[in-house]
Design an enzyme around this catalytic site. Structure first.
Site, PDB file in Angstrom:
ATOM      1  N   SER A  97       0.797  -1.228   0.000  1.00  0.00           N
ATOM      2  CA  SER A  97       0.000   0.000   0.000  1.00  0.00           C
ATOM      3  C   SER A  97       0.828   1.275   0.000  1.00  0.00           C
ATOM      4  O   SER A  97       0.280   2.352  -0.277  1.00  0.00           O
ATOM      5  CB  SER A  97      -0.940   0.010   1.223  1.00  0.00           C
ATOM      6  OG  SER A  97      -1.885  -1.021   1.137  1.00  0.00           O
ATOM      7  N   GLU A 319      -9.921   7.252   2.830  1.00  0.00           N
ATOM      8  CA  GLU A 319      -9.505   5.853   2.769  1.00  0.00           C
ATOM      9  C   GLU A 319     -10.390   4.960   3.621  1.00  0.00           C
ATOM     10  O   GLU A 319     -10.518   5.164   4.833  1.00  0.00           O
ATOM     11  CB  GLU A 319      -8.054   5.686   3.237  1.00  0.00           C
ATOM     12  CG  GLU A 319      -7.584   4.233   3.102  1.00  0.00           C
ATOM     13  CD  GLU A 319      -6.354   3.899   3.932  1.00  0.00           C
ATOM     14  OE1 GLU A 319      -5.674   2.916   3.591  1.00  0.00           O
ATOM     15  OE2 GLU A 319      -6.083   4.602   4.927  1.00  0.00           O
ATOM     16  N   HIS A 441      -1.973  -9.822  -0.352  1.00  0.00           N
ATOM     17  CA  HIS A 441      -2.566  -9.026  -1.416  1.00  0.00           C
ATOM     18  C   HIS A 441      -2.674  -9.856  -2.692  1.00  0.00           C
ATOM     19  O   HIS A 441      -1.992 -10.869  -2.854  1.00  0.00           O
ATOM     20  CB  HIS A 441      -1.706  -7.789  -1.702  1.00  0.00           C
ATOM     21  CG  HIS A 441      -1.636  -6.842  -0.560  1.00  0.00           C
ATOM     22  ND1 HIS A 441      -0.753  -5.780  -0.517  1.00  0.00           N
ATOM     23  CD2 HIS A 441      -2.339  -6.768   0.597  1.00  0.00           C
ATOM     24  CE1 HIS A 441      -0.909  -5.105   0.603  1.00  0.00           C
ATOM     25  NE2 HIS A 441      -1.870  -5.689   1.294  1.00  0.00           N
TER      26      HIS A 441
END
Length: 501
Positions: A97, A319, A441
């Protein structure tokens, strides 16, 4: 397990023909492009919100409304323009990220774990960061006289929000207590320090992360009996106090730490707002204390009302950060409810702004190894079992699965038998194929959904680093401004015909 029935109207061909005609008419109307200059920019970032997560959240939200779910439409799915974003980092096929946030905020792809710095920077090596700083669209907006804000459900110095204001060779340098001595001696600053000093006139800062703002051992205001919530700073600085001191005496700055204080704010009377609601990340939406902890949508509403006072407009980064955390934990229900809450914030932002002058984007930094399959019938509970057991080991399985993660279970040499298990429970760990302490991820492309001025510039498959250039072009901020002085009429932009150096 209750399967919701298909409605009778869907059995008639006319229903689908009318729906197709209506969708076509809406698509044809988009030929009249919105070429207005964007006064306001809003970027919603669902951390880890891959396309499979969007699909599952859509079904869950519909089922929460008593529908079968599959034909439900999220607020973000109503946006007329869609593109796909390639999420890889410069050194990693599957990204993190920090590298992705640097791409979609600063327009420059970089290495895994790096914030606001180019790929010439080595992870954790302070002296490689000098001269490699890259500025974000938040800084472009502030330089153009716009108001700016950052809202997150994680700590405010976590990877995504941090890339908006910080330059760090390591995303984990939350406070100086988290930095190696050589990095401090070489002059690198922690992310919390940069939050206060890099862009001191940021109008809105809302999220978690209190413990990184106070001197080591400072008792937390909400959890005085929990030493893990205490302040961590070794330099003795009280950054909240410093934040107040950096504001002009003629302006009103307000710091809040719980929902009651936030909801009592009069936006017309507050110029600068900082709200830190937890020592670290905010609580999950399904687990938060609704009396003391604000929802993401509530933080967004207050933020927009403060920011939109500026006649030059604003930039707001929002976010939904804990979608990612729910997936890493293998707790799909938590992740999906985080996505639904972010979608609620998207819808609310739409009611507070106008598509005529506000460019709104919804995207993700990366995906997760999260899938939805198994031939479930229409209306099957999204968190329930697939239709029938495996034809190999004869054991039931869930329609939602992870490619890896903590939900891997072997019982007596066989896959775990989940007959009678409440797979919709918040604590249930969805089944995974490979055992890992934390699910990983995913590397596939993610969606970018857009509406408002110049939203049509988001189409096809693009590099993630393209995103801030679209926003900058639409608002006439940042490095590419040639088109702004050659408009056809006031408020409408002409094509950018020249490539700026």
């Amino acid at each position: 397990m209750t399967v919701l029935p298909v409605t009778d109207v869907e059995k008639e061909p006319k229903y689908w023909r009318d729906l197709g005609r209506q969708t076509l008419e809406e698509a044809l109307r988009l030929q009249s492009l919105n070429m207005n200059k964007a006064s306001n920019l809003i970027l919603f970032l669902g951390d880890g919100m891959g396309i499979s997560t969007i699909t599952a959240a859509r079904i869950l939200k519909g089922q929460m409304n008593g529908e079968p779910g599959e034909n439900h439409c999220l607020e973000m799915e109503k946006f007329p323009f869609v593109a796909l974003s390639k999420t890889y980092n410069t050194d990693s096929q599957v990204p993190d990220s920090a590298g992705t946030a640097t791409a979609f905020l600063c327009g420059v792809k970089t290495n895994k774990g790096i914030l606001g710095l180019s790929a010439a920077t080595e992870l954790g090596v302070c002296n490689t960061s000098r001269g490699n700083e890259v500025d974000s669209i938040l800084k472009w907006a502030k330089a153009a006289g716009k108001s700016v804000g950052v809202v997150t459900s994680t700590r405010i110095n976590h990877a995504t929000p941090a890339a908006a204001y910080a330059h760090s060779a390591d995303r984990d340098w939350y406070s100086d207590a988290d930095m190696p001595p050589d990095a401090i001696s070489q002059g690198c600053k922690d992310i919390a320090w940069q939050l206060i000093n890099n862009i001191p006139d940021m109008e809105v800062i809302l999220g978690g992360g209190r413990k990184y703002m106070y001197p080591n051992g400072t008792t937390d205001v909400e959890y005085p009996q929990n030493p893990k919530a205490n302040g961590r700073r070794l330099d003795g600085l009280d950054l909240v106090d410093l934040w107040h001191k950096k504001k002009p005496p003629s302006k009103v700055s307000q710091y809040v730490w719980d929902r009651t204080q936030l909801m009592e704010i009069d936006p017309s009377k507050v110029d600068y707002l900082m709200g830190l609601f937890e020592p670290a990340d905010l609580q999950y939406e399904l687990e938060r204390n609704t009396s003391t902890d604000p929802a993401l949508s509530e933080m967004v509403a207050v933020s927009i009302r403060i920011l939109q006072k500026n006649p030059r407009g604003f930039f707001l980064l929002v976010e939904g950060g804990r979608i990612d955390h729910g997936h890493h934990a293998g707790q799909a229900r938590l992740a999906l409810h985080e996505a639904i809450e972010m979608d609620r914030a998207v819808g609310l932002a739409g009611t507070l702004t106008s598509e005529e002058d506000t460019l709104t984007l919804v995207t993700a930094d990366h995906s997760h190894v999260f899938t939805h399959g198994g031939n479930p019938p229409r209306g099957n509970p999204i968190l329930g079992l697939a239709s029938g057991p495996s034809d190999m080991d004869k054991m039931p399985y869930t329609s939602i699965l992870y490619g890896n993660g903590p939900g891997f279970r072997i019982d007596g040499g066989k896959r775990e038998n989940i007959t009678g298990v409440d797979t919709a429970d918040v604590k249930y760990l969805a089944q995974s194929a490979v055992p890992l302490k934390s699910e990983t991820h995913g590397g596939e492309d993610v969606a970018i959904m857009a509406k408002g001025p110049m939203a049509h510039l988001l189409h096809g498959v693009v590099e993630q680093s393209y995103i801030p250039y679209v926003m900058g072009y639409a608002a006439c901020i940042g490095p590419n401004l040639d088109h702004c002085s050659r408009h056809k009429e006031y408020g409408r932009l002409s094509p950018w015909l020249k490539t700026s150096p």
